[in-house]
Design an enzyme around this catalytic site. Structure first.
Site, PDB file in Angstrom:
ATOM      1  N   CYS A   1       0.841  -1.216   0.000  1.00  0.00           N
ATOM      2  CA  CYS A   1       0.000   0.000   0.000  1.00  0.00           C
ATOM      3  C   CYS A   1       0.868   1.256   0.000  1.00  0.00           C
ATOM      4  O   CYS A   1       1.456   1.555  -1.048  1.00  0.00           O
ATOM      5  CB  CYS A   1      -0.963  -0.061   1.178  1.00  0.00           C
ATOM      6  SG  CYS A   1      -2.455   0.903   0.921  1.00  0.00           S
TER       7      CYS A   1
ATOM      8  N   HIS B   1      -3.421  -5.672   1.536  1.00  0.00           N
ATOM      9  CA  HIS B   1      -2.645  -5.881   2.768  1.00  0.00           C
ATOM     10  C   HIS B   1      -2.632  -7.351   3.201  1.00  0.00           C
ATOM     11  O   HIS B   1      -3.478  -7.772   4.004  1.00  0.00           O
ATOM     12  CB  HIS B   1      -3.274  -5.063   3.896  1.00  0.00           C
ATOM     13  CG  HIS B   1      -3.104  -3.593   3.778  1.00  0.00           C
ATOM     14  ND1 HIS B   1      -2.168  -2.897   4.498  1.00  0.00           N
ATOM     15  CD2 HIS B   1      -3.748  -2.672   3.027  1.00  0.00           C
ATOM     16  CE1 HIS B   1      -2.245  -1.601   4.215  1.00  0.00           C
ATOM     17  NE2 HIS B   1      -3.183  -1.439   3.323  1.00  0.00           N
TER      18      HIS B   1
ATOM     19  N   GLU C   1      -0.725  -8.727   5.285  1.00  0.00           N
ATOM     20  CA  GLU C   1      -0.432  -8.813   6.727  1.00  0.00           C
ATOM     21  C   GLU C   1      -1.690  -8.667   7.572  1.00  0.00           C
ATOM     22  O   GLU C   1      -1.678  -8.920   8.789  1.00  0.00           O
ATOM     23  CB  GLU C   1       0.600  -7.747   7.121  1.00  0.00           C
ATOM     24  CG  GLU C   1       0.085  -6.330   7.275  1.00  0.00           C
ATOM     25  CD  GLU C   1      -0.178  -5.602   5.958  1.00  0.00           C
ATOM     26  OE1 GLU C   1      -0.107  -6.232   4.871  1.00  0.00           O
ATOM     27  OE2 GLU C   1      -0.491  -4.398   6.013  1.00  0.00           O
TER      28      GLU C   1
HETATM   29  N1  GLN Z   1      -3.220   1.704   3.871  1.00  0.00           N
HETATM   30  C1  GLN Z   1      -2.347   2.507   3.252  1.00  0.00           C
HETATM   31  O1  GLN Z   1      -1.150   2.252   3.250  1.00  0.00           O
HETATM   32  C2  GLN Z   1      -2.892   3.768   2.610  1.00  0.00           C
HETATM   33  C3  GLN Z   1      -1.915   4.388   1.628  1.00  0.00           C
HETATM   34  C4  GLN Z   1      -2.230   5.835   1.323  1.00  0.00           C
HETATM   35  N2  GLN Z   1      -2.228   6.604   2.567  1.00  0.00           N
HETATM   36  C5  GLN Z   1      -3.584   5.935   0.605  1.00  0.00           C
HETATM   37  O2  GLN Z   1      -4.566   6.327   1.218  1.00  0.00           O
HETATM   38  O3  GLN Z   1      -3.694   5.584  -0.553  1.00  0.00           O
END
Ligand code: GLN
Length: 225
Positions: free
Chosen positions: A86, A194, A196
């Site tokens: 992400c 994600h 994890e």
């Molecule tokens: N969960 C995250 O890592 C979000 C990544 C980034 N802040 C976004 O909103 O796209």
């Protein structure tokens, strides 16, 4: 094997990643502050999700200039596993380790849900524990997860088998419904979902554990050659 989890101001999935390694696969892991200038002694780098530097300018744009970045590039150039999840994916594109860019979701909303991913390439060090075309349930949580690249880059990604995950359905406008890609050498992976957050059925899905098991298994196979 020893993993480094890089922590930026605003990272918020660093602890999830830490426990995915420590408890999920029972392997050595340390948090490394963004101001550090050494990753000596580490075998792999994990760049966690979150809102580094508050997502000011663009997600990942400021983190791309942190003191730890040259060491992440060194690890990548040495063929060591580098996984950006992400915000970590956004940082990897901002520092040029992966092609393309992550831009605002096409519906301009922050999405936070579990989605279905298709495993397009199960021959990478990150995905050998998955089956080809396996559909897995992995959470997403992002506002700028819309993967963009030009047609020539997309052609290269396809020809080099660098597209590792696709969304089963379009959730954010990503080109070719791309959810995760590797570099040409296949040791750097960036993905918006994600894994994890999907280590145990108790939390809704355990489809993410196979990624960390894949990294560990491939490292052990390499060192035991
Ligand atoms: N969960 C995250 O890592 C979000 C990544 C980034 N802040 C976004 O909103 O796209």
């Amino acid at each position: 094997m020893k993993f480094a989890v890089i922590v930026f101001p605003g990272s918020n999935c660093d602890k999830d990643l830490y426990y995915a390694i420590k408890d999920g696969i029972g392997t050595e892991v340390e948090m490394v502050n963004f101001q550090s200038e050494s990753l000596e002694g580490f075998d792999a780098v994990l760049i966690p999700g979150g809102f580094s530097y508050g997502d000011y300018l663009r997600s990942g744009a400021i983190a791309a200039h942190a003191p730890i970045i040259p060491e992440i590039k060194r690890m990548a150039s040495e063929g060591k596993p580098v996984l950006g999840i992400c915000n970590g994916f956004q940082i990897l594109t901002e520092i040029g380790l992966l092609p393309g860019a992550l831009i605002k979701n096409n519906h301009n909303r922050f999405i936070c849900e579990t989605v279905q991913l298709v495993v397009e390439n199960n021959q990478t060090i990150f995905t050998t524990e998955y089956a080809k075309d396996e559909v897995i349930d992995i959470p997403v949580a992002h506002g700028e997860g819309n993967y963009y690249c030009d047609q020539s880059t997309l052609k290269d990604l396809k020809q080099n088998n660098q597209i590792v995950f696709r969304y089963e359905e379009d959730i954010n406008g990503s080109v070719d419904q791309i959810a995760g890609i590797t570099n040409k050498e296949k040791n750097v992976l960036g993905m918006m979902p994600h894994p994890e957050r999907a280590l145990e059925k108790l939390v809704g899905s355990d489809d993410g554990i196979k990624m960390f098991q894949s990294i560990l298994k491939n490292h052990m196979d390499r060192v035991n050659l």
